[in-house]
Design a protein around this motif. Structure first.
Motif, PDB file in Angstrom:
ATOM      1  N   TYR A 100     -23.217  18.025  24.112  1.00 16.51           N
ATOM      2  CA  TYR A 100     -22.052  18.833  23.681  1.00 16.51           C
ATOM      3  C   TYR A 100     -21.016  19.441  24.596  1.00 16.51           C
ATOM      4  O   TYR A 100     -19.977  19.076  24.862  1.00 16.51           O
ATOM      5  N   TYR A 101     -21.757  20.208  25.374  1.00 15.96           N
ATOM      6  CA  TYR A 101     -21.005  21.139  26.619  1.00 15.96           C
ATOM      7  C   TYR A 101     -20.394  20.148  27.376  1.00 15.96           C
ATOM      8  O   TYR A 101     -19.361  20.145  27.873  1.00 15.96           O
ATOM      9  N   GLY A 102     -21.301  19.151  27.976  1.00 16.38           N
ATOM     10  CA  GLY A 102     -20.724  18.234  29.105  1.00 16.38           C
ATOM     11  C   GLY A 102     -19.417  17.408  28.489  1.00 16.38           C
ATOM     12  O   GLY A 102     -18.449  17.259  29.209  1.00 16.38           O
ATOM     13  N   VAL A 103     -19.452  17.113  27.373  1.00 14.85           N
ATOM     14  CA  VAL A 103     -18.258  16.409  26.810  1.00 14.85           C
ATOM     15  C   VAL A 103     -17.116  17.257  26.537  1.00 14.85           C
ATOM     16  O   VAL A 103     -15.976  16.922  26.703  1.00 14.85           O
ATOM     17  N   MET A 104     -17.254  18.430  26.225  1.00 17.06           N
ATOM     18  CA  MET A 104     -16.127  19.527  25.988  1.00 17.06           C
ATOM     19  C   MET A 104     -15.489  19.742  27.258  1.00 17.06           C
ATOM     20  O   MET A 104     -14.263  19.737  27.388  1.00 17.06           O
ATOM     21  N   GLN A 105     -16.529  19.841  28.322  1.00 20.58           N
ATOM     22  CA  GLN A 105     -15.802  20.000  29.716  1.00 20.58           C
ATOM     23  C   GLN A 105     -15.081  18.825  30.164  1.00 20.58           C
ATOM     24  O   GLN A 105     -14.082  19.061  30.884  1.00 20.58           O
ATOM     25  N   THR A 106     -15.553  17.611  29.799  1.00 13.44           N
ATOM     26  CA  THR A 106     -14.690  16.489  30.166  1.00 13.44           C
ATOM     27  C   THR A 106     -13.579  16.192  29.515  1.00 13.44           C
ATOM     28  O   THR A 106     -12.442  16.355  30.054  1.00 13.44           O
ATOM     29  N   LEU A 107     -13.388  16.748  28.202  1.00 10.33           N
ATOM     30  CA  LEU A 107     -12.114  16.687  27.344  1.00 10.33           C
ATOM     31  C   LEU A 107     -11.375  17.606  27.811  1.00 10.33           C
ATOM     32  O   LEU A 107     -10.063  17.433  28.074  1.00 10.33           O
ATOM     33  N   ARG A 108     -11.686  18.705  28.584  1.00  8.09           N
ATOM     34  CA  ARG A 108     -10.748  19.938  29.115  1.00  8.09           C
ATOM     35  C   ARG A 108     -10.366  19.287  30.498  1.00  8.09           C
ATOM     36  O   ARG A 108      -8.927  19.420  30.921  1.00  8.09           O
ATOM     37  N   ASP A 109     -11.125  19.015  31.398  1.00  4.20           N
ATOM     38  CA  ASP A 109     -10.880  18.836  32.798  1.00  4.20           C
ATOM     39  C   ASP A 109     -10.377  17.411  33.195  1.00  4.20           C
ATOM     40  O   ASP A 109      -9.625  17.309  34.138  1.00  4.20           O
ATOM     41  N   ASP A 110     -10.630  16.229  32.376  1.00  2.00           N
ATOM     42  CA  ASP A 110     -10.129  15.125  32.855  1.00  2.00           C
ATOM     43  C   ASP A 110      -8.788  14.934  32.600  1.00  2.00           C
ATOM     44  O   ASP A 110      -8.097  15.512  31.670  1.00  2.00           O
ATOM     45  N   ALA A 111      -8.090  14.616  33.666  1.00  2.00           N
ATOM     46  CA  ALA A 111      -6.507  14.616  33.810  1.00  2.00           C
ATOM     47  C   ALA A 111      -5.883  13.586  32.812  1.00  2.00           C
ATOM     48  O   ALA A 111      -4.831  13.885  32.242  1.00  2.00           O
ATOM     49  N   ALA A 112      -6.758  12.552  32.413  1.00  2.00           N
ATOM     50  CA  ALA A 112      -6.219  11.556  31.548  1.00  2.00           C
ATOM     51  C   ALA A 112      -6.239  12.132  29.963  1.00  2.00           C
ATOM     52  O   ALA A 112      -5.654  11.541  29.163  1.00  2.00           O
ATOM     53  N   LEU A 113      -7.104  13.245  29.679  1.00  4.29           N
ATOM     54  CA  LEU A 113      -7.295  13.918  28.464  1.00  4.29           C
ATOM     55  C   LEU A 113      -6.469  15.160  28.381  1.00  4.29           C
ATOM     56  O   LEU A 113      -5.719  15.429  27.620  1.00  4.29           O
ATOM     57  N   GLY A 114      -6.877  16.129  29.391  1.00  2.00           N
ATOM     58  CA  GLY A 114      -6.236  17.541  29.334  1.00  2.00           C
ATOM     59  C   GLY A 114      -6.117  18.239  28.110  1.00  2.00           C
ATOM     60  O   GLY A 114      -4.885  18.700  27.670  1.00  2.00           O
ATOM     61  N   PHE A 115      -7.234  18.180  27.363  1.00  2.00           N
ATOM     62  CA  PHE A 115      -7.217  19.135  25.971  1.00  2.00           C
ATOM     63  C   PHE A 115      -7.318  20.706  26.377  1.00  2.00           C
ATOM     64  O   PHE A 115      -8.428  21.221  26.796  1.00  2.00           O
ATOM     65  N   ASP A 116      -6.390  21.283  26.725  1.00  7.00           N
ATOM     66  CA  ASP A 116      -6.193  22.540  27.507  1.00  7.00           C
ATOM     67  C   ASP A 116      -6.246  23.525  26.413  1.00  7.00           C
ATOM     68  O   ASP A 116      -6.632  24.838  26.670  1.00  7.00           O
ATOM     69  N   GLN A 117      -6.121  23.409  25.025  1.00  5.05           N
ATOM     70  CA  GLN A 117      -6.313  24.421  23.971  1.00  5.05           C
ATOM     71  C   GLN A 117      -7.304  24.233  23.048  1.00  5.05           C
ATOM     72  O   GLN A 117      -7.439  23.074  22.219  1.00  5.05           O
ATOM     73  N   LEU A 118      -8.196  25.026  22.573  1.00  8.42           N
ATOM     74  CA  LEU A 118      -9.253  24.979  21.312  1.00  8.42           C
ATOM     75  C   LEU A 118      -8.165  25.508  20.165  1.00  8.42           C
ATOM     76  O   LEU A 118      -8.014  26.848  20.301  1.00  8.42           O
ATOM     77  N   ILE A 119      -8.111  24.756  19.187  1.00  7.22           N
ATOM     78  CA  ILE A 119      -7.377  25.329  18.281  1.00  7.22           C
ATOM     79  C   ILE A 119      -8.124  26.088  17.044  1.00  7.22           C
ATOM     80  O   ILE A 119      -7.872  27.063  16.567  1.00  7.22           O
ATOM     81  N   ASP A 120      -9.274  25.384  17.027  1.00 11.14           N
ATOM     82  CA  ASP A 120     -10.199  25.786  15.664  1.00 11.14           C
ATOM     83  C   ASP A 120     -11.593  25.527  16.059  1.00 11.14           C
ATOM     84  O   ASP A 120     -12.018  24.228  16.544  1.00 11.14           O
ATOM     85  N   LEU A 121     -12.311  26.193  15.720  1.00 13.59           N
ATOM     86  CA  LEU A 121     -14.129  25.695  15.464  1.00 13.59           C
ATOM     87  C   LEU A 121     -14.604  26.816  14.306  1.00 13.59           C
ATOM     88  O   LEU A 121     -14.310  27.756  13.941  1.00 13.59           O
ATOM     89  N   ALA A 122     -15.356  25.715  13.737  1.00  9.63           N
ATOM     90  CA  ALA A 122     -15.887  26.239  12.285  1.00  9.63           C
ATOM     91  C   ALA A 122     -17.338  25.677  12.174  1.00  9.63           C
ATOM     92  O   ALA A 122     -17.665  24.383  12.618  1.00  9.63           O
ATOM     93  N   GLY A 123     -18.032  26.400  11.345  1.00 14.33           N
ATOM     94  CA  GLY A 123     -19.448  26.036  11.045  1.00 14.33           C
ATOM     95  C   GLY A 123     -19.477  25.051   9.589  1.00 14.33           C
ATOM     96  O   GLY A 123     -18.539  25.616   8.812  1.00 14.33           O
ATOM     97  N   VAL A 124     -20.211  24.227   9.605  1.00 14.21           N
ATOM     98  CA  VAL A 124     -20.227  23.652   8.247  1.00 14.21           C
ATOM     99  C   VAL A 124     -21.724  23.229   7.914  1.00 14.21           C
ATOM    100  O   VAL A 124     -22.709  23.050   8.704  1.00 14.21           O
ATOM    101  N   PRO A 133     -24.739  25.060  22.518  1.00 16.33           N
ATOM    102  CA  PRO A 133     -24.153  25.652  23.487  1.00 16.33           C
ATOM    103  C   PRO A 133     -22.846  26.408  23.241  1.00 16.33           C
ATOM    104  O   PRO A 133     -22.124  25.806  22.308  1.00 16.33           O
ATOM    105  N   SER A 134     -22.491  27.509  23.838  1.00 20.16           N
ATOM    106  CA  SER A 134     -21.183  28.221  23.695  1.00 20.16           C
ATOM    107  C   SER A 134     -20.339  27.410  24.418  1.00 20.16           C
ATOM    108  O   SER A 134     -20.636  27.066  25.789  1.00 20.16           O
ATOM    109  N   VAL A 135     -18.961  27.441  24.166  1.00 16.79           N
ATOM    110  CA  VAL A 135     -17.892  27.115  24.810  1.00 16.79           C
ATOM    111  C   VAL A 135     -16.779  27.919  25.233  1.00 16.79           C
ATOM    112  O   VAL A 135     -15.838  27.762  25.547  1.00 16.79           O
ATOM    113  N   ILE A 136     -17.438  29.374  25.533  1.00 16.81           N
ATOM    114  CA  ILE A 136     -16.402  30.256  25.643  1.00 16.81           C
ATOM    115  C   ILE A 136     -15.981  29.957  27.244  1.00 16.81           C
ATOM    116  O   ILE A 136     -14.905  30.280  27.352  1.00 16.81           O
TER     117      ILE A 136
END
Length: 198
Positions: free
Chosen positions: A38-62, A108-111
């Motif tokens: 989880y943490y590694g994937v989230m870091q790649t989603l943020r840091d990879d220039a081809a992806l660039g997910f710079d904003q977390l809009i929502d996080l919810a438990g289910v 893991p926390s993604v803070i």
């Protein structure tokens, strides 16, 4: 010609490979990732220039314990669903991760990646009981600090466990066991013969 969604799918497949399983429904991409990745994937989603997910809009438990009806769900019980936005590329993605242990859901926390995750993770802890490893201030945010249990879990009683009231003799708010008797309300319908004809 490739669509905007296909470009995103290709970029995700290139950057993440076998660490995620991808589904596309209703024009939206959902990535399912294992808790260990989880943490590694989230870091790649943020840091990879081809992806660039710079904003977390929502996080919810289910809580999936009753998903699909009585006994239909046989997977892990608790998940966290995260929605990310890339402003630069103008695309969104949903990430779902299941906690490996139903008795003590821990992820893991993604803070450290997105500071906006702080209150969302606190809320998921408060109402679902999902713990976030590395969160520096994991405490209740919606319920009272003395609240017992996690009210959005499917097995939490509708009336709760305790009720709160002001005691004039003690001059303070006290907690006591729930005194509400469960009952079934049956609506009574009254029909008038000439209703609406005047």
């Amino acid at each position: 010609m490739t669509t905007h969604l296909e470009v995103l799918q290709n970029a995700l497949a290139t950057a993440l490979g076998e660490r995620v399983s991808t589904t596309v429904a209703l024009g939206e991409i959902t990535l399912v990732v294992k808790a260990a990745d989880y943490y590694g994937v989230m870091q790649t989603l943020r840091d990879d220039a081809a992806l660039g997910f710079d904003q977390l809009i929502d996080l919810a438990g289910v809580d999936y314990s009753e998903f699909g009806g009585e006994g239909a769900w046989d997977g892990l019980r608790f998940a966290v669903v995260v929605h990310l936005l890339s402003v630069k590329h103008n695309w969104r993605v949903r990430v779902r991760v299941f906690a490996a242990d139903d008795d003590m859901p821990l992820l893991p926390s993604v803070i450290s990646l997105w500071r906006t995750a702080n209150w969302y993770e606190r809320e998921a802890f408060d109402v679902m009981g999902i713990l976030f490893d590395g969160h520096n201030d994991l405490r209740r945010i919606l319920t009272d600090y003395g609240f017992i249990g996690h009210p959005f879990r499917k097995d939490f009683p509708v009336s709760g466990y305790v009720e709160m009231r002001y005691d004039p003799e003690q001059k303070r708010v006290i907690y006591q066991p729930v005194t509400i008797e469960p009952r079934e309300n049956v609506p009574r319908v009254i029909r008038e013969e000439n209703y609406g004809t005047k």
